[in-house]
Design an enzyme around this catalytic site. Structure first.
Site, PDB file in Angstrom:
ATOM      1  N   ARG A  43      69.877  53.958  76.027  1.00 50.40           N
ATOM      2  CA  ARG A  43      70.655  54.609  76.159  1.00 50.40           C
ATOM      3  C   ARG A  43      71.874  54.198  77.248  1.00 50.40           C
ATOM      4  O   ARG A  43      72.552  55.277  77.279  1.00 50.40           O
ATOM      5  CB  ARG A  43      69.697  55.929  76.805  1.00 50.40           C
ATOM      6  N   HIS A  50      67.547  65.053  87.703  1.00 50.14           N
ATOM      7  CA  HIS A  50      66.750  64.005  86.380  1.00 50.14           C
ATOM      8  C   HIS A  50      66.951  62.277  86.364  1.00 50.14           C
ATOM      9  O   HIS A  50      66.934  61.919  85.856  1.00 50.14           O
ATOM     10  CB  HIS A  50      67.362  64.550  84.875  1.00 50.14           C
TER      11      HIS A  50
END
Ligand SMILES: [Zn+2]
Length: 229
Positions: free
Chosen positions: A51, A106
């Site tokens: 990612r 987050h």
């Protein structure tokens, strides 16, 4: 406040869309949770390293740039509290577009956090990065600096975001489904004080009916409209 929609225009796959190739047989819940990490930290780190490489290959788009410009203008004219950027994204694209210090609800793919002492440090270069990173303070293993399923949002970040929304004359809610609390409730803090809430999203959301104005547009289209208005 921005969500996944603004990064979609940079080609950042959403959480679920990232499950391709080798990763297609895993559900995100099986990789992005404390249990998954306990079970197989190498696997979870491998996924986060992928990612991380994805986001570092991507470029910020016009939506990110327009928000960075707006921030610079408002802060130059009215001081540092005149503009606060809050994001649900973990890709670091706002910073790369020039935003100074978005509140990352987050966490971020670009840093790791020490499991032992809590120290946060940036990951090494995406090309050479080989997980897991080691804490430069205490030498112990680090975990992704990400809020996982089943974890609480960082209290200090949420509090700062709440404070900004509660003090805002105008809140822009951009590219987020407004489904997940507590982030989805932040706009209500601005409405409660009589402020205006502008939503920019290609689709209708639960916020649409409560918002003062709602534009059916992508982040970059909507922000371009607002800047020209
Ligand atoms: Zn440490």
């Amino acid at each position: 406040m921005t969500g996944a929609g603004i990064s979609a225009e940079s080609g950042i796959p959403t959480f679920r869309d990232a499950q391709t190739g080798h990763w297609a047989r895993f559900r995100p819940e099986d990789l992005a949770s404390p249990d998954a990490y306990q079970r197989d930290p190498e696997l979870v780190w491998e996924w986060y390293a992928d990612r991380y490489r994805d986001v570092m290959r991507a470029q910020p788009n016009r939506g990110h740039t327009l928000l960075a410009e707006l921030e610079a203008e408002k802060q130059a004219a009215f001081g540092p509290d005149a503009f606060t950027l809050v994001t649900q994204n973990v890709d670091g694209l706002h910073q790369r577009a020039g935003s100074a210090g978005p509140l990352e609800l987050h966490g971020t793919l670009l840093s790791a956090r020490c499991e032992t002492c809590g120290h946060v440090q940036p990951l090494p270069d995406a090309v050479t990065f080989a997980p897991p990173p080691v804490c430069e303070v205490c030498g112990h293993r680090m975990r992704p600096h990400i809020v996982w399923f089943g974890e609480f949002l960082p209290e200090d970040v949420l509090e700062a975001a709440d404070h900004a929304f509660a003090a805002a004359d105008v809140a822009l809610i951009i590219g987020t489904s407004s489904l997940v609390y507590p982030a989805a409730g932040l706009a209500d803090r601005t409405l409660a004080r009589g402020g205006l809430v502008f939503e920019i999203n290609p689709d209708e959301t639960p916020l649409t009916r409560r918002a003062s104005f709602s534009l059916r547009a992508t982040a970059s289209e909507g922000l371009t409209h607002l800047r020209e208005a």
